[in-house]
Design an enzyme around this catalytic site. Structure first.
Site, short mmCIF file in Angstrom:
data_model
loop_
_atom_site.label_atom_id
_atom_site.label_comp_id
_atom_site.label_asym_id
_atom_site.label_seq_id
_atom_site.Cartn_x
_atom_site.Cartn_y
_atom_site.Cartn_z
N LYS A 20 -2.61 3.34 3.84
CA LYS A 20 -2.53 4.42 2.85
C LYS A 20 -2.44 5.80 3.49
O LYS A 20 -2.79 6.00 4.65
CB LYS A 20 -3.70 4.33 1.88
CG LYS A 20 -3.47 3.17 0.91
CD LYS A 20 -4.09 3.35 -0.43
CE LYS A 20 -3.53 2.26 -1.37
NZ LYS A 20 -4.44 1.92 -2.45
N ARG A 55 -7.42 -5.73 -0.09
CA ARG A 55 -5.97 -5.86 -0.33
C ARG A 55 -5.25 -5.30 0.89
O ARG A 55 -5.47 -4.14 1.26
CB ARG A 55 -5.61 -5.08 -1.60
CG ARG A 55 -4.18 -5.16 -2.02
CD ARG A 55 -3.97 -4.38 -3.33
NE ARG A 55 -2.59 -4.43 -3.79
CZ ARG A 55 -1.63 -3.65 -3.34
NH1 ARG A 55 -1.88 -2.75 -2.42
NH2 ARG A 55 -0.40 -3.76 -3.81
#
Ligand code: 7PJ
Length: 297
Positions: A241, A275
């Site tokens: 991210k 995840r």
């Protein structure tokens, strides 16, 4: 924090019962006694090279099998990009991208399949195709979404997002990000329970990067134990991210070491599902962190 509790949701709240924490999936119970890795499978057009749908379908299924081989306990199939700045796709297009992959994986007897969608029509098609989990970055707020999941046996991941992907990173503000995210998730848990989705079918997720600055993301990770104290299994999506881009000044393909550090920190603070795109490496990081966490209990 003193939050109003739904009477039955309260059964699962404020407990520390990780040993018996299971998520009831349509395909059976998923044991969350040890944290698990959910592998990301993007079936957006930019994720695959040109070619017909079959070529893309074959590639997607092959990639899912690879993720499973690497140790993914769940495969999360997504047909709509929710990255900052992205625009929505219509549900027919999303269904045609996602559902053939879900059907193939279910027919092949893969690990449980999760579908990353916010649209009730796609949820219904995913449920009909045998998806075990609906992963909704919008926490079932679309009209009809709660009812669609309630009428099934499928479980749900409720994620916190402030704003919509198109503009969510434009100056997000909170008084206290941890309190506000917990309050939002508590409200959504109660909405689910009221609609008939039992707490044993609910996972919660703070939504790293969804309407949050770097400081908001760091505060949420540092205080992830407070989300875990709500009593639902917590999913953390930190892989590659942009918070890592900001912290380390690295491009997406150079973020694996940072992603592994974040995954390990999330596990030591109580996350049950991580995840991730890089499943094999993440499984190792999660196992190491889980062993350290267990030694301290
Ligand atoms: C997340 C997600 C996440 C959940 C994406 C990306 C953006 N679903 N879908 N949690 N992120 N539950 O992978 O960078 O953090 S898409």
């Amino acid at each position: 924090m003193n939050l109003p509790r739904h009477p039955s949701a309260g059964l699962r709240h404020n407990t520390d019962r990780r040993d018996e924490m299971n998520l009831i999936l349509a395909s059976g119970a998923l044991d969350l006694g040890d944290p698990l890795v959910m592998g990301v499978l993007n079936v957006t057009p930019d994720s695959f090279s040109d070619g017909g749908r079959y070529a893309r379908l074959d590639q997607a299924v092959a990639r899912a099998m690879e993720l499973q081989q690497e140790g993914a306990a769940l495969i999360d199939v997504g047909g709509e990009s929710t990255r900052p700045g992205s625009l929505p796709v219509n549900s027919q297009e999303e269904i045609s991208r996602v559902i053939p992959v879900v059907s193939e994986l279910v027919a092949a007897g893969s690990v449980p399949v999760s579908v990353d969608t916010s649209k009730p029509e796609v949820m219904q098609a995913a449920i009909d195709a045998g998806a075990a989990l609906i992963n909704d970055v919008n926490a079932l707020r679309a009209p009809g979404a709660l009812e669609t999941v309630a009428d099934s046996e499928t479980s749900v991941c409720l994620m916190h997002m402030r704003g919509a992907p198109r503009d969510m990173q434009k100056d997000p503000r909170y008084d206290d990000v941890v309190v506000e995210v917990c309050r939002f998730l508590d409200e959504r848990i109660n909405a689910c329970v009221d609609a008939g989705i039992g707490p044993e079918r609910i996972v919660i997720d703070p939504g790293f990067g969804f309407g949050k600055t770097l400081q908001h993301n760091l505060a949420l990770l540092a205080n992830l134990d407070r989300l875990c104290a709500m009593g639902q299994p917590v999913l953390a999506g930190l892989s590659r991210k942009s918070m890592l881009g900001q912290l380390l000044d690295r491009e997406v393909d150079q973020r694996l070491p940072g992603s592994l550090a974040l995954a390990a920190l999330a596990v030591t603070r109580g996350a049950s599902i991580i995840r991730a795109h890089d499943v094999a490496a993440t499984v190792d990081a999660v196992r190491v962190a889980a062993a350290v966490k267990a030694a301290g209990e």
